[in-house]
Enzyme design. Structure first.
Site: not given
Length: 431
Positions: A120, A169, A192, A200
């Protein structure tokens, strides 16, 4: 570790092309949009409602039609197809339209260039937060997580052709789908924790369901997996050699079928069902991974790894220890708890919890590690982030608890997921 940091950079690649005004209220101009969010003029859940209108389609997402098959192409090759808000909004619109269209039977998804999707566009989110608008970041993640949930419960088969880089993402828009086809140059990672964030996009759901404690290992260390390893652990459903990938796509279009059994049989016809794992594949270390990453706390995991290192001079063990010690202590602790909780939760519950966590991260009230990680890896590029708290023992359980609690903000609400009905058994099993 250098390669890991490089991939972290790709994950948060700074994309100046991002336009933050893809949803504009009637009677408001684009220049009013950021101020609207800062003034909490948006729905407090950060989800769109009937007052919002969609702007023109974007060339960042390309569409192809072949009879009853639709192909979606992520089209930001210079940014390794990093997901902008514009792309997320367009993907949401397209997937909703295709699900409702009886003429659409199958969706194929792929990326233009050398990556499927590097993650993302969180660098743009950080830029907005630094301007004082953390709620704009909340809006971005609410849209992304709602899309992840929609894909996880999609009623039509989705075939993702995972050529090149698949991170963050990018995993969120593919791993939740029915068919995940990897190939010779596929590289998967969730890096991350090296950035001060946490896995996530529903990663706490799919990582927690990998064999043994392999998900904890992948999520905490940011380890890169190739296509053969993704197939072995279950992240992928098929491995198709690179030279056959376009032939597979043609065959799926010609078959023109939405029957999962027919689709699976077609993919099997091009697949290498047992791609050879590399001699030093981390998947061969499952016994050690299970012994160490099954421990209750991050401190105990590192201690167990250090004991393993004392027994043998193994570069992989040393790399694993180093990766954990270089990561954000706060990120490690909230990531471990997130994956552990994910084992007992459905995909919707995981995404709702992750939304609480990411909003807490963006507010930066308890830790600014995410912003420090972006500084160290992307801006100053000194690759020496100064985490606060700096040590695992300084991150208490009470601090970790705050990331899992509802935010103390009168204008904030939990993630609102789209209502779903008449789901196939494949999707129902995830709820």
């Amino acid at each position: 570790m250098f390669l890991l940091l490089c991939f972290c950079k790709l994950f948060v690649t700074a994309v100046e092309m991002l336009t933050v005004v893809h949803w504009v209220k009637p009677g408001r101009t684009k220049s009013n949009h950021i101020q609207d969010i800062q003034n909490s003029d948006y729905p407090s859940s950060c989800c769109c409602d009937s007052r919002l209108i969609l702007m023109a389609p974007t060339n960042q997402v390309l569409l192809k039609e072949s009879s009853n098959v639709r192909t979606i192409i992520l089209n930001r090759p210079k940014q390794l197809n990093a997901l902008s808000l514009e792309m997320i909004s367009r993907l949401s619109e397209v997937f909703h339209s295709y699900e409702e269209d009886p003429n659409v039977k199958l969706i194929i998804m792929k990326g233009e260039g050398r990556a499927f999707c590097a993650g993302g566009d969180v660098a743009a989110v950080v830029n907005d937060i630094n301007k004082g608008s953390w709620k704009l970041g909340a809006f971005f993640f609410s849209k992304e997580f709602a899309l992840n949930y929609f894909l996880a419960t999609y009623t039509k088969p989705q075939v993702s052709l995972l050529r090149g880089i698949v991170m963050g993402g990018g995993a969120g828009v593919s791993i939740h789908g029915r068919f995940r086809v990897v190939t010779d140059n596929t590289v998967f990672a969730m890096p991350e924790t090296a950035l001060g964030l946490f896995p996530d996009v529903g990663a706490s759901y799919y990582l927690s369901r990998l064999p043994g404690f392999f998900g904890e290992y992948v999520g905490l260390t940011g380890a890169r997996l190739d296509g053969a390893e993704m197939l072995a652990c279950g992240l992928a459903t098929h491995f198709v050699p690179l030279e056959k990938l376009s032939l597979l796509e043609d065959a799926l279009c010609k078959a023109n079928s939405g029957d999962p059994k027919i689709i699976s049989n077609i993919i099997n016809g091009f697949s290498n069902k047992n791609p050879k794992l590399k001699e030093k594949s981390q998947y061969f270390r499952l016994k050690i991974i299970d012994r160490c990453f099954s421990r209750r706390t991050v401190e105990e995991i590192i201690s167990a790894l250090e004991k393993e290192a004392d027994k043998s001079a193994d570069d992989w063990i040393l790399w694993t220890i180093q990766s954990l010690k270089k990561a954000s202590p706060t990120s490690l602790k909230i990531s471990l708890r997130s994956i552990r909780e994910g084992r007992l939760q459905g995909v919707g519950q995981c995404l709702t919890r992750e939304y609480r966590m990411v909003c807490t991260v963006m507010r930066g009230e308890f830790s600014r590690d995410f912003f420090e990680g972006c500084r160290a890896l992307l801006l100053d590029k000194d690759k020496t982030p100064k985490w606060k708290p700096s040590k695992l023992e300084l991150v208490g359980n009470d601090m970790v608890d705050r990331y899992f609690a509802a935010l103390d903000d009168k204008d904030w609400k939990d993630l609102k997921l789209p209502a779903r009905s008449s789901l196939p058994s494949y999707a129902i099993s995830k709820l």
